[in-house]
Design an enzyme around this catalytic site. Structure first.
Site, mmCIF file in Angstrom:
data_model
loop_
_atom_site.group_PDB
_atom_site.id
_atom_site.type_symbol
_atom_site.label_atom_id
_atom_site.label_comp_id
_atom_site.label_asym_id
_atom_site.label_seq_id
_atom_site.Cartn_x
_atom_site.Cartn_y
_atom_site.Cartn_z
ATOM 1 N N ARG A 16 0.820 -1.208 0.000
ATOM 2 C CA ARG A 16 0.000 0.000 0.000
ATOM 3 C C ARG A 16 0.850 1.252 0.000
ATOM 4 N NH1 ARG A 16 -3.848 1.304 5.099
ATOM 5 N NH2 ARG A 16 -1.921 2.076 5.984
ATOM 6 N N CYS B 127 0.068 5.476 0.838
ATOM 7 C CA CYS B 127 -0.911 6.416 1.372
ATOM 8 C C CYS B 127 -0.328 7.809 1.201
ATOM 9 C CB CYS B 127 -1.200 6.116 2.841
ATOM 10 S SG CYS B 127 -2.426 7.231 3.551
#
Length: 131
Positions: free
Chosen positions: A109, A111
């Site tokens: 991921r 962010c």
């Protein structure tokens, strides 16, 4: 890869695209899901009234609907990108995000904080999954 091996994914269980793109595209054994914001799939109105936790729940519900339309699931997601208008919301978003991506191997991921998101959203999430 030939063009006939690329397939658009569309479901009425997630909001219709607000531009010239698909909810997701299948290609080469992968599923590429467009970013979702907290739009209600039927009314196309924002959900959550600015509450990032409620928005995140709707975003993930929309992503789940797109995954299911492609005969896929959260367990098959290998990569996500989370876009936040305010990184101070990271903890709240992360706690809701973990509810969907806590079984099996959690996806890789990124962010990032952004200046703005469509429709005044506070969070947007996209993903890539294995079919």
């Amino acid at each position: 890869m030939e063009l006939n091996q690329i397939e658009a994914v569309q479901t009425n269980q997630a909001p219709s695209p607000v531009g010239p793109y698909n909810q997701a595209v299948k290609a080469g054994g992968m599923l590429f899901c467009s970013g979702q914001i907290a739009l209600h799939p039927v009314t196309a109105e924002m959900v959550g009234a600015g509450d990032v936790r409620l928005e995140t729940r709707q975003v993930l519900s929309n992503l789940k609907a797109v995954l299911e339309a492609a005969h896929c699931s959260a367990e098959r997601v290998v990569r996500t990108t989370v876009f936040l208008v305010d990184l101070a919301d990271f903890s709240d978003v992360n706690s809701i995000y973990a509810e969907m991506f806590s079984t099996g191997v959690s996806p890789a991921r990124a962010c990032v904080q952004v200046a703005a998101l469509p429709k005044g959203a506070r969070v947007e999430i996209d993903c890539i999954a294995l079919l």
